[in-house]
Design an enzyme around this catalytic site. Structure first.
Site, short mmCIF file in Angstrom:
data_model
loop_
_atom_site.label_atom_id
_atom_site.label_comp_id
_atom_site.label_asym_id
_atom_site.label_seq_id
_atom_site.Cartn_x
_atom_site.Cartn_y
_atom_site.Cartn_z
N HIS A 52 73.24 -35.78 14.28
CA HIS A 52 72.76 -37.05 13.70
C HIS A 52 73.56 -37.42 12.44
CE1 HIS A 52 69.35 -37.45 16.39
NE2 HIS A 52 69.00 -36.20 16.14
N GLU A 90 70.71 -33.01 7.93
CA GLU A 90 70.99 -34.10 8.87
C GLU A 90 69.74 -34.86 9.30
OE1 GLU A 90 72.08 -33.98 12.76
OE2 GLU A 90 70.40 -32.74 13.36
#
Length: 273
Positions: free
Chosen positions: A68, A39
């Site tokens: 994220h 991520e």
């Protein structure tokens, strides 16, 4: 089954380490299934489709994301076309993609992978990870639909990760934390057979502040002011994760060891007997 989980891939340095080391690790450890949390792989914030493809080409069977997940807007569409990329189960209900999936492994075996976001100290009010994982794990019980199950707990608080590890014990082969980027020293097998580590650590440059170039984070701590953008550190990366061997019939972990390879941290690489 031989499983490897690699922690948060951080920027270009982390991607380079995965590309350089994962193919050799697959052969050396005779891995059956690899999960990579990515991520932070694109500029330290999110994951692009091109970088997801690079990590899959290097030998990942599944990529997990985190808070994220959709910082790179193209992931909103990409995740709908690539089933090997998972976002958290308890993300926004309208989010595209899936938070858990059953994957094929060699020899006709099946591996279930799920990810949940913690809620303690996190910026957004995510749904309850305990009930989300409870429902998901019931769909692929060990010894039934799944020969192994891997749970990525993407969370800030150590206590929440430990609690979720025990919550999933007996229903998962590996419960591993991500998000805080520092590998913890508590690799163990819990009482009902789940391998556990509070944080896998990151795949990134440890001459940094959790993967970011040191100057801006230190400046913000000292002055309380923002002077520039966070930028991923670009030095040699350490590959960090957890290696697990499981019993195919029960899904219970038989062996669990941390993995650290390259970069600045002392190397810890499982041997193969």
């Amino acid at each position: 089954m031989r499983l490897l989980f690699l922690g948060d891939v951080m920027g270009r340095a982390g991607r380079a380490a995965v590309a350089a080391e994962l193919p050799g690790l697959r052969a050396r450890l005779r891995l059956d299934f690899v999960v990579v949390n990515a991520e932070n792989a694109t500029g330290g914030m999110g994951l692009s489709g091109a970088h997801a493809a690079e990590i899959l080409a290097a030998g990942a069977d599944c990529i997990t994301l985190g808070d994220h997940a959709f910082d790179q807007r193209e992931m909103l569409a990409f995740i709908e076309t690539e089933p090997r990329v998972l976002r958290p189960l308890n993300y926004a209900r309208a989010a595209p993609g899936a938070g858990a999936r059953l994957f094929d492994a060699p020899g006709g075996r099946k591996v279930f992978v799920a990810q949940a976001l913690g809620r303690v100290f996190m910026k957004q009010p995510f749904d309850d990870p305990f009930s989300a994982l409870d429902a998901a794990l019931k769909t692929a019980p060990l010894g039934g639909r799944a020969n192994a199950a891997i749970v990525d707990v993407h969370a800030e608080a150590t206590s929440e990760k430990v609690a979720l590890g025990h919550w999933c014990d007996g229903r998962a082969s590996l419960v591993v934390g991500t998000h805080t980027h520092i590998p913890t020293a508590d690799t163990q097998i819990l009482g009902r057979g789940a391998a556990y580590q509070t944080d896998a650590g990151m795949c990134g440059d440890y001459d940094s502040v959790i993967g970011m170039d040191k100057l801006e984070p230190i400046s913000r701590f000292v002055t309380g002011m923002t002077r520039g953008r966070f930028e991923p550190a670009t030095g040699p990366a350490t590959l960090c994760g957890v290696y697990v061997e499981t019993d195919d019939a029960t899904g219970r972990a038989l062996r669990a060891e941390p993995l650290r390879l390259g970069g600045r941290l002392p190397e810890v690489v499982p041997g193969v007997e």
